[in-house]
Design a protein around this motif. Structure first.
Motif, PDB file in Angstrom:
ATOM      1  N   LEU A 235      56.317  70.427 -38.631  1.00 49.06           N
ATOM      2  CA  LEU A 235      54.703  70.151 -38.639  1.00 49.06           C
ATOM      3  C   LEU A 235      55.000  71.738 -39.213  1.00 49.06           C
ATOM      4  O   LEU A 235      54.065  71.970 -40.735  1.00 49.06           O
ATOM      5  CB  LEU A 235      54.177  69.618 -38.138  1.00 49.06           C
ATOM      6  N   LEU A 236      54.714  73.058 -38.573  1.00 47.27           N
ATOM      7  CA  LEU A 236      54.829  74.929 -39.486  1.00 47.27           C
ATOM      8  C   LEU A 236      55.853  74.540 -40.636  1.00 47.27           C
ATOM      9  O   LEU A 236      54.308  75.017 -41.014  1.00 47.27           O
ATOM     10  CB  LEU A 236      55.279  74.975 -37.808  1.00 47.27           C
ATOM     11  N   VAL A 237      56.650  74.106 -40.789  1.00 51.13           N
ATOM     12  CA  VAL A 237      57.422  74.037 -41.472  1.00 51.13           C
ATOM     13  C   VAL A 237      56.595  73.652 -42.478  1.00 51.13           C
ATOM     14  O   VAL A 237      55.996  74.167 -44.128  1.00 51.13           O
ATOM     15  CB  VAL A 237      59.298  73.677 -42.149  1.00 51.13           C
ATOM     16  N   SER A 238      55.834  72.292 -42.320  1.00 50.66           N
ATOM     17  CA  SER A 238      55.600  71.752 -43.823  1.00 50.66           C
ATOM     18  C   SER A 238      54.946  73.024 -44.125  1.00 50.66           C
ATOM     19  O   SER A 238      53.993  72.927 -45.429  1.00 50.66           O
ATOM     20  CB  SER A 238      55.544  70.449 -43.647  1.00 50.66           C
ATOM     21  N   ILE A 239      53.270  72.783 -43.016  1.00 51.82           N
ATOM     22  CA  ILE A 239      52.286  73.973 -43.366  1.00 51.82           C
ATOM     23  C   ILE A 239      52.664  74.914 -43.880  1.00 51.82           C
ATOM     24  O   ILE A 239      51.943  75.828 -45.329  1.00 51.82           O
ATOM     25  CB  ILE A 239      51.446  73.985 -42.151  1.00 51.82           C
ATOM     26  N   LEU A 240      53.404  75.741 -44.028  1.00 52.72           N
ATOM     27  CA  LEU A 240      53.767  77.118 -44.515  1.00 52.72           C
ATOM     28  C   LEU A 240      54.306  76.694 -46.332  1.00 52.72           C
ATOM     29  O   LEU A 240      53.761  77.140 -46.758  1.00 52.72           O
ATOM     30  CB  LEU A 240      55.470  77.777 -43.433  1.00 52.72           C
ATOM     31  N   VAL A 241      55.122  75.594 -46.129  1.00 54.27           N
ATOM     32  CA  VAL A 241      55.930  75.708 -47.773  1.00 54.27           C
ATOM     33  C   VAL A 241      54.336  74.900 -47.997  1.00 54.27           C
ATOM     34  O   VAL A 241      53.944  75.271 -50.284  1.00 54.27           O
ATOM     35  CB  VAL A 241      56.810  74.002 -47.318  1.00 54.27           C
ATOM     36  N   GLN A 242      53.406  73.811 -47.987  1.00 51.78           N
ATOM     37  CA  GLN A 242      52.448  73.710 -48.102  1.00 51.78           C
ATOM     38  C   GLN A 242      51.348  75.175 -48.652  1.00 51.78           C
ATOM     39  O   GLN A 242      50.785  75.202 -49.653  1.00 51.78           O
ATOM     40  CB  GLN A 242      51.244  73.044 -47.739  1.00 51.78           C
ATOM     41  N   GLY A 243      50.700  75.836 -47.752  1.00 51.31           N
ATOM     42  CA  GLY A 243      50.551  77.608 -48.176  1.00 51.31           C
ATOM     43  C   GLY A 243      51.162  78.251 -49.594  1.00 51.31           C
ATOM     44  O   GLY A 243      50.665  78.570 -50.116  1.00 51.31           O
ATOM     45  N   TRP A 244      52.627  78.556 -49.433  1.00 45.29           N
ATOM     46  CA  TRP A 244      53.253  78.670 -50.106  1.00 45.29           C
ATOM     47  C   TRP A 244      52.974  78.760 -51.172  1.00 45.29           C
ATOM     48  O   TRP A 244      52.171  79.048 -52.783  1.00 45.29           O
ATOM     49  CB  TRP A 244      54.317  79.086 -50.575  1.00 45.29           C
ATOM     50  N   LEU A 245      52.936  77.084 -51.921  1.00 48.47           N
ATOM     51  CA  LEU A 245      52.788  76.343 -53.265  1.00 48.47           C
ATOM     52  C   LEU A 245      51.246  76.666 -53.741  1.00 48.47           C
ATOM     53  O   LEU A 245      51.005  76.518 -54.637  1.00 48.47           O
ATOM     54  CB  LEU A 245      52.537  75.091 -52.443  1.00 48.47           C
ATOM     55  N   TYR A 246      49.834  75.919 -52.299  1.00 48.65           N
ATOM     56  CA  TYR A 246      48.553  77.028 -52.938  1.00 48.65           C
ATOM     57  C   TYR A 246      48.483  77.788 -53.173  1.00 48.65           C
ATOM     58  O   TYR A 246      47.679  77.727 -54.099  1.00 48.65           O
ATOM     59  CB  TYR A 246      47.940  76.234 -51.452  1.00 48.65           C
ATOM     60  N   ARG A 247      48.891  79.013 -53.140  1.00 49.22           N
ATOM     61  CA  ARG A 247      49.041  80.205 -53.438  1.00 49.22           C
ATOM     62  C   ARG A 247      49.654  80.459 -54.914  1.00 49.22           C
ATOM     63  O   ARG A 247      48.897  81.189 -55.887  1.00 49.22           O
ATOM     64  CB  ARG A 247      49.575  80.999 -51.792  1.00 49.22           C
ATOM     65  N   SER A 248      50.548  80.018 -54.889  1.00 48.83           N
ATOM     66  CA  SER A 248      51.355  79.913 -55.578  1.00 48.83           C
ATOM     67  C   SER A 248      50.654  79.692 -57.059  1.00 48.83           C
ATOM     68  O   SER A 248      50.500  80.151 -58.522  1.00 48.83           O
ATOM     69  CB  SER A 248      52.488  78.789 -56.317  1.00 48.83           C
ATOM     70  N   ILE A 249      49.480  78.475 -56.772  1.00 44.27           N
ATOM     71  CA  ILE A 249      49.105  78.027 -57.981  1.00 44.27           C
ATOM     72  C   ILE A 249      47.615  77.749 -58.613  1.00 44.27           C
ATOM     73  O   ILE A 249      46.509  78.196 -58.968  1.00 44.27           O
ATOM     74  CB  ILE A 249      49.057  76.291 -58.419  1.00 44.27           C
ATOM     75  N   GLY A 250      47.193  79.066 -57.078  1.00 47.03           N
ATOM     76  CA  GLY A 250      45.757  79.911 -57.400  1.00 47.03           C
ATOM     77  C   GLY A 250      45.496  78.813 -56.600  1.00 47.03           C
ATOM     78  O   GLY A 250      43.896  79.292 -57.596  1.00 47.03           O
TER      79      GLY A 250
END
Length: 108
Positions: free
Chosen positions: A78-93
């Motif tokens: 689940l930690l991996v999932s949260i990190l990937v989500q955060g990366w996506l959201y930062r990338s799209i602003g």
């Protein structure tokens, strides 16, 4: 008790995978191209989490825990999932899920 926790965490995997796939549907083409590596990784991880959640719950129901470390492994996933989500959201602003932003806009 560990089996119950593992089933709950498996259900979270399924929910996380479904929400990730729903997020992918509401991304615009411009957002997807701006966040290209992150969007692809997010899509892949959403599918993996959905399948892993179903497989994990099925395994625990039919055979029990494969190891006492299984709940810990699921939690780290689940930690991996949260990190990937955060990366996506930062990338799209954006600061949160595009799906939640769209729902919020419809409510107000």
């Amino acid at each position: 008790m560990f089996e119950l926790f593992s089933l709950f965490t498996s259900a979270l995997y399924v929910v996380q995978g479904l929400l990730g796939l729903a997020d992918q549907r509401v991304l615009t083409g411009e957002q997807r191209s701006r966040a290209q590596p992150a969007a692809s990784v997010h899509l892949g991880s959403s599918v993996v989490f959905l399948v892993a959640g179903i497989a994990s719950a099925t395994w625990v129901q039919l055979h029990g825990l494969p190891t006492v470390w299984f709940p810990t492994i699921l939690s780290l996933g689940l930690l991996v999932s949260i990190l990937v989500q955060g990366w996506l959201y930062r990338s799209i602003g954006v600061s949160q899920s595009p799906l939640l932003e769209r729902a919020w806009m419809h409510l107000h």
